[in-house]
Motif scaffolding. Structure first.
Motif, PDB file in Angstrom:
ATOM      1  N   GLU A 150       1.750   6.962  -6.707  1.00 25.49           N
ATOM      2  CA  GLU A 150       0.691   7.873  -7.135  1.00 25.49           C
ATOM      3  C   GLU A 150       1.143   9.325  -7.005  1.00 25.49           C
ATOM      4  N   LEU A 184      -5.776   1.187  -5.797  1.00 25.60           N
ATOM      5  CA  LEU A 184      -5.339   2.104  -4.748  1.00 25.60           C
ATOM      6  C   LEU A 184      -6.507   2.942  -4.239  1.00 25.60           C
ATOM      7  N   LEU A 197       2.287   1.873  -3.469  1.00 25.41           N
ATOM      8  CA  LEU A 197       1.287   2.413  -4.387  1.00 25.41           C
ATOM      9  C   LEU A 197       1.020   3.890  -4.090  1.00 25.41           C
ATOM     10  N   PHE A 200       0.830  -1.202   0.000  1.00 24.92           N
ATOM     11  CA  PHE A 200       0.000   0.000   0.000  1.00 24.92           C
ATOM     12  C   PHE A 200       0.868   1.258   0.000  1.00 24.92           C
TER      13      PHE A 200
END
Lengths: 173, 173
Positions: A77, A135, A73, A70
């Motif tokens: 981003e 996500l 990601l 997580f």
DNA sequence: AATAATTGTTATTCACCATATCAAATACCG
DNA sequence: CGGTATTTGATATGGTGAATAACAATTATT
């Protein structure tokens, strides 16, 4: 110092195995005295961290994302086009260990490597469309289930204070 | 869920390896945006925990004690005469993994196993005189160097509040 | 052009974590 | 009492995380 990793396991199962509930009518031995252990910040810190990760895994289980994944990601981003070294370093993951991790994400089509135009040694990283979608769903689960539960336990003000102190320790200690 | 373990390593070395200081006149790339990562409690929790363990190892390095070993000694001091299962469970260590850990402490003559008179299956655990002495020295190091540094960073009131919230998470979350 | 440094990668080692299983000892129960 | 189940410490094993060394390809330095 690899940060924010955790295996995808059935957390409840592991928890049960450790608690070892006295199996009903068992000979109840008197509980141990924690003593000075309860004053050791590191001890509480570790136990709290395990609990929080456990809950994170549970909340985001439908998407099969570990805390470490997580965090990758999230970072991709916010910082598309960076290379592996930069991402790994920011998360405290050693570059050799980051390779397999990226392999996992890429094989699930959540992110992609592309050779850089400027420097053909490095791989430019970015989220795929599927990665962005996953996500987004993960963020909602984390916010509505995981962080919400922490907020409920501590209250917003305490939660903010806690985060502030932890960040300070992570930065300045 | 094994709690409060950490390898005895040169923490500074590991830390250096991760930070990867830009080696003097290196091409300074702009720092990454942490983004929502800085709002994730679990992330800060993990990074803070690593820092705290790193400092613990450094402070107590003369005695070659890991956080996990220190916690065992503390628990044995407060609860002499308990068996392996009880000690391991209280610390969240699985019994199979606790065997090797005890072997290490016993081979250094810090604690001792003795067959219980009542129940000849179980081993009664206790600190040796050397174990008591080492623990006493360790406590002083932890208080004067480790916890003192945390107090200095956070202030006594904040430190107490932090401990309280972490304990609450560990217990009730 | 020659040398050094960087990037992604592989291999390897070690610590940690979890499960299954075992023998010895004890508890339970008909 | 005797047979079964449970508990305790222990072993073996597999999985994951973390750390280092080394390598080929590429780029930087000088």
């Amino acid at each position: 110092m690899t940060v924010y990793k955790a295996a995808v396991v059935d957390a409840a199962k592991a928890s049960r195995a450790v608690r070892k509930e006295p199996a009903e009518g068992a000979l109840e031995t008197s509980p141990l005295q924690l003593g000075e252990l309860s004053e050791l910040l590191g001890y509480s810190l570790k136990r709290a961290q395990l609990k929080v990760f456990e809950d994170f895994l549970h909340c985001v289980a439908p998407l099969q994302l570990t805390p470490a994944q997580f965090s990758v990601l999230l970072l991709l981003e916010k910082n598309p086009g960076r290379n592996q070294t930069e991402i790994a370093n920011t998360l405290g993951i050693l570059r050799p260990n980051f390779v397999a991790m990226l392999d996992g994400l890429e094989s699930r089509d959540l992110c992609a490597r592309a050779r850089s135009a400027n420097d053909r040694r490095s791989h430019v990283l970015m989220l795929t469309d599927k990665g962005k979608a996953v996500l987004a769903r993960a963020k909602k689960l984390v916010a509505s289930k995981h962080e919400a539960r922490l907020n409920e336990l501590l209250g917003p003000a305490n939660r903010a204070a806690l985060l502030s102190m932890l960040t300070k320790i992570a930065r300045e200690f």
